[in-house]
Design a protein around this motif. Sequence first.
Motif, short mmCIF file in Angstrom:
data_model
loop_
_atom_site.label_atom_id
_atom_site.label_comp_id
_atom_site.label_asym_id
_atom_site.label_seq_id
_atom_site.Cartn_x
_atom_site.Cartn_y
_atom_site.Cartn_z
N GLY A 166 0.82 -1.21 0.00
CA GLY A 166 0.00 0.00 0.00
C GLY A 166 0.85 1.26 0.00
O GLY A 166 0.49 2.27 -0.62
N LEU A 167 1.98 1.19 0.67
CA LEU A 167 2.85 2.35 0.77
C LEU A 167 3.38 2.72 -0.61
O LEU A 167 3.41 3.89 -1.00
CB LEU A 167 4.00 2.00 1.70
N ARG A 168 3.80 1.70 -1.36
CA ARG A 168 4.30 1.94 -2.71
C ARG A 168 3.16 2.46 -3.60
O ARG A 168 3.33 3.40 -4.35
CB ARG A 168 4.85 0.65 -3.30
N GLU A 169 2.01 1.80 -3.46
CA GLU A 169 0.87 2.20 -4.28
C GLU A 169 0.48 3.64 -4.01
O GLU A 169 0.18 4.41 -4.92
CB GLU A 169 -0.31 1.26 -4.03
N ALA A 170 0.51 4.00 -2.72
CA ALA A 170 0.16 5.38 -2.36
C ALA A 170 1.08 6.35 -3.05
O ALA A 170 0.66 7.37 -3.60
CB ALA A 170 0.25 5.53 -0.84
N SER A 171 2.38 6.02 -3.04
CA SER A 171 3.34 6.92 -3.66
C SER A 171 3.13 6.98 -5.17
O SER A 171 3.11 8.06 -5.77
CB SER A 171 4.76 6.45 -3.33
N LEU A 172 2.95 5.81 -5.79
CA LEU A 172 2.76 5.78 -7.24
C LEU A 172 1.47 6.49 -7.63
O LEU A 172 1.41 7.19 -8.65
CB LEU A 172 2.73 4.32 -7.73
N ALA A 173 0.43 6.35 -6.79
CA ALA A 173 -0.84 6.98 -7.09
C ALA A 173 -0.74 8.49 -7.06
O ALA A 173 -1.54 9.21 -7.66
CB ALA A 173 -1.90 6.51 -6.11
N LEU A 174 0.26 8.98 -6.34
CA LEU A 174 0.46 10.44 -6.29
C LEU A 174 1.22 10.91 -7.51
O LEU A 174 1.52 12.09 -7.64
CB LEU A 174 1.24 10.81 -5.03
N GLY A 175 1.57 10.01 -8.39
CA GLY A 175 2.28 10.40 -9.60
C GLY A 175 3.78 10.32 -9.48
O GLY A 175 4.50 10.83 -10.33
N ALA A 176 4.27 9.69 -8.42
CA ALA A 176 5.72 9.53 -8.30
C ALA A 176 6.19 8.46 -9.28
O ALA A 176 5.45 7.53 -9.59
CB ALA A 176 6.07 9.11 -6.88
N THR A 177 7.39 8.60 -9.76
CA THR A 177 7.93 7.56 -10.62
C THR A 177 8.40 6.42 -9.74
O THR A 177 8.49 6.55 -8.52
CB THR A 177 9.11 8.07 -11.45
N LYS A 178 8.73 5.33 -10.39
CA LYS A 178 9.16 4.17 -9.63
C LYS A 178 10.45 4.48 -8.84
O LYS A 178 10.57 4.12 -7.68
CB LYS A 178 9.41 3.03 -10.61
N LEU A 179 11.37 5.16 -9.53
CA LEU A 179 12.64 5.48 -8.88
C LEU A 179 12.40 6.36 -7.66
O LEU A 179 12.97 6.15 -6.59
CB LEU A 179 13.56 6.19 -9.88
N GLN A 180 11.52 7.36 -7.83
CA GLN A 180 11.21 8.24 -6.70
C GLN A 180 10.60 7.44 -5.56
O GLN A 180 10.92 7.66 -4.39
CB GLN A 180 10.23 9.34 -7.14
N THR A 181 9.72 6.53 -5.91
CA THR A 181 9.09 5.71 -4.87
C THR A 181 10.14 4.90 -4.11
O THR A 181 10.14 4.86 -2.88
CB THR A 181 8.08 4.74 -5.52
N VAL A 182 11.04 4.30 -4.88
CA VAL A 182 12.06 3.48 -4.23
C VAL A 182 12.95 4.33 -3.34
O VAL A 182 13.20 4.01 -2.18
CB VAL A 182 12.90 2.72 -5.28
N LEU A 183 13.41 5.46 -3.88
CA LEU A 183 14.38 6.27 -3.14
C LEU A 183 13.76 7.00 -1.96
O LEU A 183 14.36 7.10 -0.90
CB LEU A 183 15.02 7.29 -4.08
N ARG A 184 12.53 7.53 -2.15
CA ARG A 184 11.98 8.39 -1.11
C ARG A 184 11.06 7.66 -0.16
O ARG A 184 10.85 8.10 0.96
CB ARG A 184 11.18 9.52 -1.76
N VAL A 185 10.45 6.59 -0.60
CA VAL A 185 9.46 5.92 0.26
C VAL A 185 9.97 4.57 0.75
O VAL A 185 9.99 4.29 1.95
CB VAL A 185 8.13 5.72 -0.50
N VAL A 186 10.44 3.75 -0.19
CA VAL A 186 10.75 2.37 0.19
C VAL A 186 12.05 2.27 0.98
O VAL A 186 12.07 1.73 2.09
CB VAL A 186 10.81 1.48 -1.08
N LEU A 187 13.12 2.82 0.42
CA LEU A 187 14.41 2.65 1.10
C LEU A 187 14.46 3.28 2.49
O LEU A 187 14.97 2.66 3.42
CB LEU A 187 15.55 3.17 0.21
N PRO A 188 13.92 4.50 2.66
CA PRO A 188 13.94 5.04 4.03
C PRO A 188 13.22 4.13 5.03
O PRO A 188 13.66 3.97 6.17
CB PRO A 188 13.20 6.37 3.89
N GLN A 189 12.13 3.52 4.57
CA GLN A 189 11.42 2.59 5.45
C GLN A 189 12.25 1.36 5.78
O GLN A 189 12.09 0.75 6.82
CB GLN A 189 10.12 2.13 4.77
#
Lengths: 276, 324, 381
Positions: free
Chosen positions: B201-224
């Motif tokens: 859900g966290l990834r989906e939330a980020s992608l749904a906001l229009g983030a690219t995959k790389l942005q999602t990985v760098l800003r959302v996934v890796l910090p977590q």
Amino acid sequence: MVAPLLSPLARVTPPDAASPATPHGHPPLIEVDRLSLYYGAARALHDISFAIPERLVTAFIGPSGCGKSTLLRCFNRMNDLIDNVRLEGSVRIGGEDIYARDIDVIELRKRVGMVFQRSNPFPKTIFDNIAYALRLQGFRRKSEIADIVEQSLHQAALWDEVKDRLHASALGLSGGQQQRLCIARAIAIKPDILLMDEPASALDPLATAKIEDLILDLKRQFTIVIVTHNMQQAARISDATAFFYLGELIEHDATGKIFTNPARKQTEDYVTGRFG
Amino acid sequence: MTASTPTAPPAPPARRFRASTFEPVSFFCTGLTGLATFLILAILALILGNIFLQGGAGLSPRFMFGNADKDMFDVASAGVWPMVFGTAARVILMTLFVIPIGVTTASYLTEYAPALSPFTRIIRGAVNNLAGVPSIVFGLFGLGFFISAVGGTLDVFLYPDSPKPVWGKAALIWASLTLAVMTLPVVIVATEESLRAIPLGLREASLALGATKLQTVLRVVLPQALPGILTGGILAVSRAAGEVAPILFTGAAYYMASLPQSLTDQFMDLAYHVFVLSTQSPDIEKTRPILYGTVVVLLLLTFALNLVAILIRARVRRNLRRLA
Amino acid sequence: MGLHRGHRARPLEWLAEKIILLISLTAILVVFLIFLFVGREAWPVVIGATNSSLAQEYQEIIPPEDFARVPPARLRQYLGLTRQQFEQMDEETLKDLMALRIEAKAQMPDDPDAELNTTEWRYLLGPHQWTGYDRPAYIWQPVSQIHKYNLVPLFIGSLKTTFVALLFAVPLAIAAALYVSQLAPPRAREWLKPGIELLSGIPSVVLGFFALIVMASFFQALFGYPSRLNAFVAGLALGLAVIPVVFSIAEDALTSVPRSYTEAALALGSTRWQAAWQIVLPAALPGVFAATVLGFGRAIGETMVVLMASGNASIVSGNLFDSTRTLTATIAAELAETVVGGHHYRVLFLLGALLFAVTFISNLVGDLVIHRLKGQLEGKR
């Protein structure tokens, strides 16, 4: 009739005022008295008292999360497996408090069989699935085991479908067949009570119909308690129905009465589909 | 309601639950497995108890920070500072290589790689395989690849006139690289585990906001996933700090008069020093205090790190289970 | 709505993905490089291109007077020196060595064995009747005058210590895994598992130290065997390194058996032990097998424990209480003394390549089995 003589239950449980009457006037087999159950601090069952009649089918209905499965699992103490579960009140089966200190859980479970929501055959052959249960009971003679296996499969209406592949893996059966195998496994050891936790919820209508026929057939020998979310199913197969809501027993009566003329408004709303 | 007719067959006699069903076999076997568990823990306690009881007393600031420049077998004067320094240098250098590569690989495997492609399976197979390669083989690899092939080539191009090899010999950098290769699977596995624990859900939330995959990985996934990455790093360091076999030929020195000055110097090493003190001592009874002292310092380094990592990992796993 | 149609080019994103992909290839690359570079050094032995015959070695003679005319690299090879040794010697020493060489040639043993190329496969694997021995023997003696490179004593040494280690570790670890995953109270499980995993945090050099200093004397006093360091002591210490490996994998496999199996068995009235032993363990058996295989890989590849505790005598013997020498310990103990590119060096790399191959296969088998097991158990749900 010799029935009263052969039924010591009646003597073990003198009918006292505290034990509620059962629908149909059948003698009570399971008596639940002021039962509350907590998961940690959360109360899942709330002060439940009623009795389940012998050799009838009792259905538990209610919206999900109402505690019906939890209550069912109290009857063979499967809840013991979960951490942080605490119980108040008592459950008596045939007059014995099954939560008494000196009750042997293993022995209890041999008397109270259970069929689960999802079929869970062991990764063994069809034959060995049932033979396993028998060996636990101390059966050693091969011919005897084979006889009972066949008999149970017949009873579970599965024999004709599997008789040619008794030694094939049970995992190769269809979902409905697996569930009937689990029923065969449960009844092979001749329990007094058969608990069924939504046994048909994962099956298609055809397989469901077979299971329902089976239940009607089995109630001649066993006391059956079935949890179901399917009200038609409850109406079709049960003699008594208990309706639960938010961990409380709202109403318990003969099935015909629950579905046609319920005493409580909540029950009526639920069985007519107004909520749930 | 036909069921209530009085012609129902007679009830079977009630069976009681109180019948004694004590199962001696079950009881005995459960006890046996419990005993096995207890035995393992007892051995562990015995080893640690022996080491810390005998070695703990010898720990002093002079021992920790003293040099070994007079005689490293002399109980009165020997210190382990050069070894601590060498070990720290090689593992810190190692993390600089292994963490970026390991985290990137883990991110690829969990975030990008198609789950069922044969290619992904080959990468996973390679990682698993690497985890099982004997450490001495890594030592041979370090010698054959890093020192002879890479170092030798560097020398040919950078120092064609030097009579002595500069890069093509045992050195701090090669030991660190060898260890980085060895600990790569540790980092990958730990990071992957923590990446998987992050809800979809966290990834989906980020992608749904229009983030690219790389942005999602760098800003959302890796910090977590930071605790997991940290665990991987710590485990890798703890594992590497205790390893001797891979650095035997790639950088560890029996004795050096001074601390290593550059990446191409050899170094003294704590774990290797335990080996030296255990097997080369002129008088094992006399040098016992420094031997035990060195072991305690090594254990404090590796074991404390391991404990921390295990605790973090237990927490990550609990979260994972809660999600499942 | 003005929704943008078509893909917007995101070159940075594209580039990043490619780089991530490339970096994640490192693991594959490394396995390949290990294979290549360990194999490369061992290859000449495999194809029989090395020659340890002394006749060949002493064929060529460079008199000390020619010192200035010979290129240094050639001279170094001729004298059989490592680069470091060569650098540290001055001209005088080198000339002395060259003179010694001529003397050695004169004293070349009058032994038929001196003519043999002992790096041929038949000498590597088969017994040979060496001069002075009563009967054909398997001998590893690389630094004697005649280099004897028979690998059999080392294989036996490795197998002996591994056997002891597995015999000790596998039953213990699997019993503990069964207890922790199925039988222990859940609260105890929370700390039992990390507790046992802590064992893997002890560096192998510390286990070796403990075996050498504490265990060796203790067991000798207990059993009274003659050689203090032997396959038995090394095997026990090695077992301590193997336990956490086997435990972790077996525990994982047992835990991944669906809970519904256990529930079904318990609902039929089985005890916890009966459910664990008769239902869960058989279902997880491939995983337990894999744990054993991976434990084997760990045991045969471990270096420091056996280097320190096995006694390192390359004896062919079935007695577990004899001192013994393993493949790994041989590499660790001898490689530093060899001439780079020499036959001894290459034979040691051959040992390394063999170890790599053995662990490669055992890992592959273990992983495949676990993969299939997980697929079965998860696919079933």
